[in-house]
Design an enzyme around this catalytic site. Structure first.
Site: not given
Ligand code: M6R
Length: 622
Positions: A2, A27, A74, A100-101, A495, A499, A502, A518, A617
């Protein structure tokens, strides 16, 4: 998560808030809204979707109001629809706020407020804050019947009463219809900055929404509030004690947050890596003496050199950097090291022997799980160091000492330049600790020389973007991919898979290449892309064996190899050549083609690269 922005000045607030929200959109971007306060009346505009959707419903020309608050969301509590979008107005219609939070005790507070006669319209935790402030403001007394002291401003007092009831982490910007010349901001856990311009003030979740208007800012501390009354502002604690505000220069510049000709921030940030890494290394490496000088933690190096154990903690991409760090500390410094997912570490009742040093890694410096892991470590008496990008962020402030990444703002949700800087910082630290423990100066000097050569080597990888785009185009229709690497390239395999997942929404798994047999080898079907990092390194021959195993089962191999390695060709359907370096620094190079590959795959799929679905983010909630 947010973004909040608020403006009080002489200019119409509406366009300034919209510009600010666009800067903060990374955000969170599932719904957005504005509240403007003029002639003691609120005008509220809210909509699901992006800021562009909000612009469509705003008045043209803009309203004249010079005071307003804005939000880009968000979703945590309640779907991203108009009702749940911020701003939220309390049951009396007097208070409007953006948040925000997370309000952790919102359910208990909501139950109590309903019993007291408050009504709710949304499913959000935020509306509880609005109603709580509205409740104290209208009743003008505390829960136990004490009135607002005559020397206090009632609006401020009501905010303080409400905030003291709330458990959680948040940033708020609040308006009151009865106070058309007042704007209040509160910070508790989530970031909040006050920009101080000429006859104008902007409150925002981060400096990118402020820098266009002023470079002077006050970074509020946790538990502080700011009250802006037309041409002046005051800062206080939530128990009404005055706090001296310190004006600081904002360290980012406008060009750092512009696209500057790139199509996406992720593309720009990948391309910036030679320069951002150079800035990260600059002034920290003394090649003549084979030493590293990390100003922020220099005073802790003795302690670090003697430590019996290092724990690295982080989330997502930063965790992958931490895994590289684990290998570096073990191999170069010969110090036992482990990387921990912050989200697991925080609840595991971890055993931290005396003298353990914890290193928290974070781009944003606001990740809730990492913050909680740091608290855990501190409670157990550990020294906690930070490797953080955002200057003045919560993690930067709560760690005992730290090293900044110095890569400038990273805006694309997919982390790229922060990863390479995190690995570079951990490399410098591992070399310095190694030198202090057992490495000869010559070896340390040789390693540092190689490290400073990395930015130039990245430049040559960037020139291959078109080749990598073609490889992406040839495989982008495949729904499942594997990323495989060994040794220092195993974290890079993880990584690379992250990438791709996402931003292109393709399912991908990253694995240590030898683990494939395995179990995961059962997944391989005809034409399934398997990305191998098979550069010249200690395990080169072994990984060739793993490539053969995939090819034997019909897999299509995309191989990242070392320039000049012709031997690899028969094993690869596609090859991406990169410059050579020592094993320790391979992640700094091998990750770059995988970032580019994921970028092109997402563009080819037509996805919004910088704002992938369901993500934001910085993850400031659990
Ligand atoms: O800001 P942080 O570095 O603490 O963020 C940690 C993760 O949320 C972050 O790296 C995330 O995994 C990225 N979106 C990955 O690209």
């Amino acid at each position: 998560m947010c973004g909040i922005v608020a403006y009080f000045g002489r200019k119409p607030a509406q366009p300034i808030l919209i510009e600010g929200l666009k800067r903060l959109e990374y955000r969170g971007y599932d719904s957005a809204g504005l509240a403007l306060l003029e002639h003691s009346d609120f005008s509220i505009y809210k909509t699901p979707g992006r800021i562009a959707n909000l612009e469509v419903i705003l008045p043209v020309p803009p309203q004249k109001a010079v005071l307003g608050i804005g939000h880009t969301r968000w979703a945590t509590h309640g779907q991203p629809n108009t009702t749940n979008a911020h701003p939220h107005v309390d049951y009396t219609g007097k208070i409007a706020l953006v948040h925000n939070g997370i309000i952790e005790n919102y359910a208990t507070l909501k139950k109590w407020l309903i019993k007291e006669g408050c009504t709710f319209k949304s499913e959000t935790d935020t509306e509880v804050a609005a109603n709580l402030i509205g409740y104290f403001y209208s009743k003008n007394q505390t829960r136990d019947g004490r009135g607002c002291p005559s020397e206090c401003d009632r609006f401020e007092w009501a905010v303080q009463q409400a905030i003291n009831e709330i458990v959680g982490t948040f940033g708020l910007a609040i308006l009151c219809r009865d106070c058309p010349e007042t704007l209040i901001g509160v910070k508790k856990g989530s970031p909040l900055i006050l920009g101080v311009g000429k006859n104008e003030f902007i409150i925002a979740s981060d400096a990118s929404a402020i820098i266009e208007h002023t470079s002077q800012a006050v970074y509020l501390s946790d538990g502080e509030m700011v009250t802006i009354c037309r041409d002046s502002f005051s800062t206080k604690t939530l128990s009404n004690e005055t706090v001296d505000a310190e004006l600081k220069e904002i360290e980012i510049s406008l060009d750092q947050i512009e696209l500057e000709g790139f199509s996406h921030y992720m593309q720009k940030e990948i391309a910036e890596q030679p320069a951002s890494l150079e800035t990260c290394l600059n002034g920290r490496i003394d090649l003549k003496n084979g030493r590293v000088v990390l100003g922020g933690i220099q005073s802790r190096l003795r302690e670090l050199t003697r430590t019996k154990r290092i724990i690295l903690t982080a989330c997502g991409t930063a965790w992958h950097a931490g895994l590289v760090g684990e290998f570096l500390f073990e191999q170069l410094a010969r110090i036992p090291a482990e990387v921990e997912y912050a989200s697991e570490f925080r609840y595991r009742n971890p055993i931290l022997e005396e003298g353990t040093v914890v290193i928290a890694i974070s781009q944003s410096g606001e990740t809730a799980d990492t913050l909680a892991a740091i608290e855990q470590a501190k409670e157990r008496g550990a020294t906690v160091l930070g490797a953080v990008n955002v200057v003045g962020s919560t993690i930067a402030r709560m760690t005992d000492a730290g090293v900044y990444l110095r890569v400038g703002p990273e805006i694309g949700v997919a982390s790229t330049k922060a990863f390479t800087a995190q690995v570079a910082v951990l490399s410098m630290l591992a070399i310095e600790l190694g030198r202090r423990r057992h490495l000869s100066n010559d070896v340390a000097e040789g390693l540092l020389k190689e490290l400073v050569a990395i930015p130039n080597k990245i430049k040559s990888i960037l020139t291959q973007s078109e080749i990598i785009r073609d490889i992406a185009a040839a495989n982008v229709d495949r729904e499942n991919w594997l990323f495989l690497g060994r040794g220092f390239n195993y974290p890079v395999a993880l990584e690379g898979a992250l990438k791709l997942k996402e931003i292109s929404y393709i399912h991908a798994e990253g694995l240590p290449a030898a683990e494939m047999k395995h179990g995961p080898i059962a997944l391989i079907t005809d034409g399934m892309p398997a990305v191998f990092i098979a550069t010249r390194c200690a395990q080169y021959d072994k990984i060739i064996g793993n490539i053969e195993e995939v090819r034997a089962r019909g897999g299509r191999t995309i191989v990242v190899a070392t320039e000049g390695d012709e031997q690899i060709r028969p094993y690869a359907d596609h090859v991406i050549y990169i410059p050579d370096t020592c094993d320790y620094f391979q992640p700094l190079l091998t990750v770059v083609p995988l970032q580019i590959l994921a970028y092109h795959a997402a563009v080819l799929h037509g996805h919004d690269v910088d704002k992938p679905r369901n993500l934001a983010k910085s993850v400031t909630v659990e």
